[in-house]
Design a protein around this motif. Sequence first.
Motif, PDB file in Angstrom:
ATOM      1  N   HIS A   1      22.601  50.001 -11.366  1.00  0.00           N
ATOM      2  CA  HIS A   1      21.289  50.258 -11.956  1.00  0.00           C
ATOM      3  C   HIS A   1      20.499  51.252 -11.114  1.00  0.00           C
TER       4      HIS A   1
ATOM      5  N   PRO B   1       9.810  56.369  -6.283  1.00  0.00           N
ATOM      6  CA  PRO B   1       9.571  55.260  -7.187  1.00  0.00           C
ATOM      7  C   PRO B   1      10.279  54.017  -6.672  1.00  0.00           C
TER       8      PRO B   1
ATOM      9  N   THR C   1      23.167  45.692  -9.679  1.00  0.00           N
ATOM     10  CA  THR C   1      21.928  46.256  -9.152  1.00  0.00           C
ATOM     11  C   THR C   1      22.165  47.648  -8.579  1.00  0.00           C
TER      12      THR C   1
ATOM     13  N   ASP D   1      11.669  50.118  -7.962  1.00  0.00           N
ATOM     14  CA  ASP D   1      12.036  49.495  -9.214  1.00  0.00           C
ATOM     15  C   ASP D   1      12.000  47.987  -9.053  1.00  0.00           C
TER      16      ASP D   1
ATOM     17  N   PHE E   1      19.799  35.701   2.825  1.00  0.00           N
ATOM     18  CA  PHE E   1      21.209  35.375   3.039  1.00  0.00           C
ATOM     19  C   PHE E   1      21.831  36.309   4.067  1.00  0.00           C
TER      20      PHE E   1
ATOM     21  N   ARG F   1      15.884  59.742 -13.303  1.00  0.00           N
ATOM     22  CA  ARG F   1      14.693  60.372 -12.733  1.00  0.00           C
ATOM     23  C   ARG F   1      14.945  61.816 -12.324  1.00  0.00           C
TER      24      ARG F   1
ATOM     25  N   ILE G   1      13.734  45.620 -10.492  1.00  0.00           N
ATOM     26  CA  ILE G   1      15.040  44.951 -10.423  1.00  0.00           C
ATOM     27  C   ILE G   1      15.598  45.034  -9.009  1.00  0.00           C
ATOM     28  N   ILE G   2      15.540  46.271  -8.456  1.00  0.00           N
ATOM     29  CA  ILE G   2      16.089  46.463  -7.116  1.00  0.00           C
ATOM     30  C   ILE G   2      15.286  45.659  -6.105  1.00  0.00           C
TER      31      ILE G   2
ATOM     32  N   THR H   1      16.083  41.890  -6.449  1.00  0.00           N
ATOM     33  CA  THR H   1      17.431  41.559  -5.977  1.00  0.00           C
ATOM     34  C   THR H   1      17.495  41.601  -4.464  1.00  0.00           C
TER      35      THR H   1
ATOM     36  N   LEU I   1      15.966  38.649  -2.980  1.00  0.00           N
ATOM     37  CA  LEU I   1      16.844  37.487  -3.107  1.00  0.00           C
ATOM     38  C   LEU I   1      17.921  37.498  -2.025  1.00  0.00           C
ATOM     39  N   LEU I   2      18.449  38.697  -1.713  1.00  0.00           N
ATOM     40  CA  LEU I   2      19.619  38.767  -0.847  1.00  0.00           C
ATOM     41  C   LEU I   2      19.280  38.798   0.634  1.00  0.00           C
TER      42      LEU I   2
ATOM     43  N   ILE J   1      25.793  39.717  -8.160  1.00  0.00           N
ATOM     44  CA  ILE J   1      24.369  40.052  -8.087  1.00  0.00           C
ATOM     45  C   ILE J   1      24.190  41.512  -7.689  1.00  0.00           C
TER      46      ILE J   1
END
Lengths: 110, 275
Positions: free
Chosen positions: A86, B130, A83, B132, B145, A94, B134-135, B138, B141-142, A79
């Motif tokens: 990315h 900025p 990330t 994001d 945990f 940017r 996706i970040i 994620t 989600l983490l 996971i």
Amino acid sequence: MNLISALLIAIGLFFFLGGSIGIIRLPDFYSRLHAAGMLDTMGLFLSMAGLALYVLTDFSFANVLVAIKIMLIVVFVFITSPTATHAIVDAGVRAVREPWTKDKKGGNPI
Amino acid sequence: MKLIGKLTIFLCGTLLIVFANKFPDFGDPHSPAATHLSPYFIEHTMADTSVPNIVTSVLADYRGYDTMFETTVILAAGLACFFLLRLPEEEEKEIYFRHVPTGVTIRIEECGAAPEDSEVFQRIDSQWVPCDIIIRSTSRLLIPFIQIFALYVVAHGHHSPGGGFQGGVVLGAAVILFAISHNLRTTVAKIGEKSAAIMSAAGVFIYAGTGALCLVLGESFLNYGALAPILGTDRVMARSHGILIVEIGVALAVMSVMIWIYYNLSSAGKQDEGL
């Protein structure tokens, strides 16, 4: 069983080696990140699978728990590692970092 | 004055070098530490505190004073960052907002009303970063945990490597991850600077208060055996539980100091907008 786990760990280390060579040898920011992100994840998956198999050779409930924990590491890395890659690529885009191309050699190496 | 300082340093250095030669070798089995101290702890820890992890029992029980002042040092580090970096809040004359769907940036002057807590409008200033999706998702989600694992590290310090310092750092890192993946303003809205400061002091207070409670119950400072009547157990288990209480205090202090230092460092003391 031991042979399979040794083989898996060896293949995993091979991926790690490829990733390290890629970080040093590839020409620019994005391709280096590609090497670091992809190959590390794959190498970790294979070597951790090898370790989990090695633990499971002595089959008992406690060892199954250990194997599950090892595979949980893999799940979390699967996971987080893409990330992180990315996020770094996003920052590079940017910051208007030019990708390397064949005719326009150099790009802007770090 | 400078000369005195240099002389002191020179003297201390010479003494250190001279006496460093007389130290026992590393891992020497005949050194006083290995012949007197280590065997005592190895033999008595289980009977004294019923904690299998000798390191934890030495750290939080036999050597409790040291750990208490370590926690105080961490609080002092947070305070130092606060006093060095924090700037008084300025009233900004004009603030900028971006209307996200259209990409239009609007300027709001001093008298105008600013949109608050809106999904559509985004606050823009010089340090705007900025974020994001996706970040963001994620880390959302983490983070649970990470926090559960941190609590496990705190609570499981009796049996495995871990304890208050490590668990507190992981807890603080979870909040910092939230701050990096979203932005500082959102994080400060959830855990304010004031509550971080109060929690870090409260952590040290829990530690010192446990010690003082032992004193009130008529035994020496940080002798957790005195807590047995309150906890309803025998003296040995009371020492084990006392270690846990103290670890929770340490974790609280370390976590909030980490958050507090991050707030001040990442925003250069303005607490506007972090990394």
